[in-house]
Scaffold this active site. Structure first.
Site, short mmCIF file in Angstrom:
data_model
loop_
_atom_site.label_atom_id
_atom_site.label_comp_id
_atom_site.label_asym_id
_atom_site.label_seq_id
_atom_site.Cartn_x
_atom_site.Cartn_y
_atom_site.Cartn_z
N ARG A 38 0.85 -1.21 0.00
CA ARG A 38 0.00 0.00 0.00
C ARG A 38 0.87 1.25 0.00
NH1 ARG A 38 -1.33 -3.98 3.02
NH2 ARG A 38 -3.26 -5.09 2.55
N GLN A 103 5.53 -10.19 8.63
CA GLN A 103 4.41 -10.41 7.70
C GLN A 103 4.96 -10.64 6.30
OE1 GLN A 103 1.01 -7.40 8.65
NE2 GLN A 103 2.91 -6.49 9.40
N ASP A 106 9.58 -12.42 1.94
CA ASP A 106 10.77 -12.24 1.08
C ASP A 106 12.04 -12.88 1.60
OD1 ASP A 106 10.70 -8.77 2.18
OD2 ASP A 106 11.71 -10.48 3.13
N HIS A 121 3.00 -14.94 7.41
CA HIS A 121 2.33 -15.14 6.11
C HIS A 121 3.09 -16.11 5.22
CE1 HIS A 121 0.27 -10.98 6.74
NE2 HIS A 121 -0.43 -11.96 7.27
N CYS A 129 2.47 -28.97 -2.60
CA CYS A 129 1.48 -29.57 -3.50
C CYS A 129 0.09 -29.47 -2.87
CB CYS A 129 1.83 -31.04 -3.74
SG CYS A 129 0.53 -31.90 -4.68
N CYS A 132 -1.09 -33.46 -2.30
CA CYS A 132 -0.47 -34.40 -1.34
C CYS A 132 0.39 -33.71 -0.28
CB CYS A 132 0.39 -35.42 -2.12
SG CYS A 132 1.90 -34.74 -2.79
N THR A 191 4.95 -1.14 8.80
CA THR A 191 3.68 -1.81 8.57
C THR A 191 2.52 -0.85 8.79
OG1 THR A 191 2.23 -3.66 9.19
CG2 THR A 191 3.59 -2.71 10.95
N ASN A 216 8.99 4.14 10.84
CA ASN A 216 8.15 4.25 9.64
C ASN A 216 8.23 5.71 9.19
OD1 ASN A 216 5.95 4.26 7.77
ND2 ASN A 216 4.97 2.58 8.89
N1 APR Z 1 10.98 2.21 5.78
C1 APR Z 1 10.03 1.87 6.71
N2 APR Z 1 8.71 1.82 6.44
C2 APR Z 1 8.34 2.13 5.17
C3 APR Z 1 9.26 2.49 4.16
C4 APR Z 1 10.62 2.53 4.51
N3 APR Z 1 11.58 2.86 3.62
N4 APR Z 1 8.56 2.75 3.01
C5 APR Z 1 7.25 2.54 3.30
N5 APR Z 1 7.12 2.18 4.60
C6 APR Z 1 5.90 1.87 5.34
C7 APR Z 1 4.65 2.58 4.85
O1 APR Z 1 4.52 3.87 5.44
C8 APR Z 1 3.57 1.62 5.34
O2 APR Z 1 3.22 1.91 6.69
O3 APR Z 1 5.65 0.50 5.17
C9 APR Z 1 4.26 0.26 5.29
C10 APR Z 1 3.81 -0.60 4.12
O4 APR Z 1 2.47 -0.94 4.36
P1 APR Z 1 1.83 -2.20 3.61
O5 APR Z 1 2.25 -2.19 2.20
O6 APR Z 1 0.39 -2.23 3.98
O7 APR Z 1 2.62 -3.44 4.27
P2 APR Z 1 2.17 -4.37 5.46
O8 APR Z 1 1.66 -3.55 6.61
O9 APR Z 1 3.31 -5.26 5.72
O10 APR Z 1 0.95 -5.22 4.82
C11 APR Z 1 0.45 -6.24 5.62
O11 APR Z 1 -0.99 -6.90 3.80
O12 APR Z 1 -1.40 -7.36 1.57
C12 APR Z 1 -1.12 -7.92 2.80
O13 APR Z 1 -0.07 -10.00 3.12
C13 APR Z 1 0.20 -8.67 2.78
O14 APR Z 1 1.80 -8.94 4.60
C14 APR Z 1 1.03 -8.00 3.87
C15 APR Z 1 -0.03 -7.36 4.74
#
Ligand code: APR
Length: 250
Positions: A38, A103, A106, A121, A129, A132, A191, A216
């Site tokens: 996102r 979460q 990678d 995750h 598979c 099986c 996150t 963040n």
């Molecule tokens: N350093 C730290 N944080 C960062 C950086 C950075 N360079 N760039 C972006 N972010 C932050 C953003 O501000 C945001 O809060 O990382 C976060 C990314 O958010 P998401 O893409 O929603 O990631 P996440 O919270 O891990 O998503 C949770 O959603 O789609 C599912 O399974 C997928 O594990 C994933 C889960």
């Protein structure tokens, strides 16, 4: 308080902690070249998340696998860990960090040397598979013939990460709750905290008295609710400062 002062305060909490745990999301890997889901450049801005629903995978395995190859293998197959991953690994080696709950799929925490990594995750380096349950590693998958099939029963292989609509691996759930309930410090990195049930973990730690540090560049749903020290910045930049101040070899 400016970022440097906040980092000094955070380091005091890290040094004082007896059971520190990290909770990481896609943001920790952005500076390794892996897009977040996102926000700017996010995967869900380009692709419809319903294509990653388990129902779609089972109905259209070939189409789903073509997307999986494009997004999770072609684009970030050779991503490398950076300071945020290596500092967390160094803190584990020092005995400060007891676990990482991630979460992310990678594998960058493991590549950085972390050993206690709870993969909420799953992990994109493993495959299973759907008939099986035989497990496969990445080197078995050639990607030129999709979907890959099981050499034992001919069933379709699925990446061993959690699709929307799938349950969280039970052991990962149990281990994460244990760590959240026993932590006295939770380090939140990158996150948005909007995907359940992973997003509940920081609240469990807070309820059990843990201090919360968040790294963040943007505020998340946790920042104004439960975070004690907000280090507003990119993970690599902030952790490079932490490494320097703590004289961590990371
Ligand atoms: N350093 C730290 N944080 C960062 C950086 C950075 N360079 N760039 C972006 N972010 C932050 C953003 O501000 C945001 O809060 O990382 C976060 C990314 O958010 P998401 O893409 O929603 O990631 P996440 O919270 O891990 O998503 C949770 O959603 O789609 C599912 O399974 C997928 O594990 C994933 C889960």
């Amino acid at each position: 308080m400016n970022l440097e002062q906040s980092i000094d305060e955070a380091i005091k909490l890290i040094k004082k902690s007896k059971h520190a745990v990290a909770f990481t999301g896609a943001g920790i890997s952005v500076e390794s070249g892996i897009p977040p889901f996102r926000g700017p450049g996010g995967i869900w801005e380009k692709y419809d998340p319903t294509l990653f629903d388990i129902g779609f995978f089972l109905e259209h395995p070939k189409k789903s696998w073509e997307l999986i190859r494009k997004i999770f293998f072609e684009s970030f197959g050779d991503a490398k860990p950076h300071a945020a991953h290596t500092v967390l690994a160094a803190l584990e080696k020092r005995g400060t960090l007891k676990a990482i709950i991630t979460q992310n799929i990678d594998n960058l925490h493991q590549s950085a040397g972390s050993t206690r990594v709870i993969q909420f995750h799953g992990n994109s380096n493993y495959f299973i598979c759907i008939d099986c349950n035989k497990k496969y590693e990445l080197d078995y998958i050639t990607f030129d013939k999709l979907p890959p099939v099981c050499e034992v029963c001919g069933g379709i292989l699925k990446p061993d990460f959690v699709f929307f609509g799938e349950p969280i691996p039970q052991q990962a759930h149990i281990d994460s709750m244990y760590e959240a309930e026993h932590s006295d410090l939770l380090i939140l990195v990158g996150t948005t905290g909007i995907i359940m049930p992973a997003s509940l973990i920081p609240f469990v730690a807070k309820r059990n008295g843990a201090k919360i540090i968040e790294i963040n560049p943007n505020k998340s749903q946790y920042t104004d609710e439960i975070v004690d020290i907000f280090l507003q910045g990119k993970a690599k930049v902030v952790f490079e400062k932490i490494a320097a101040k703590m004289k961590l070899d990371a």
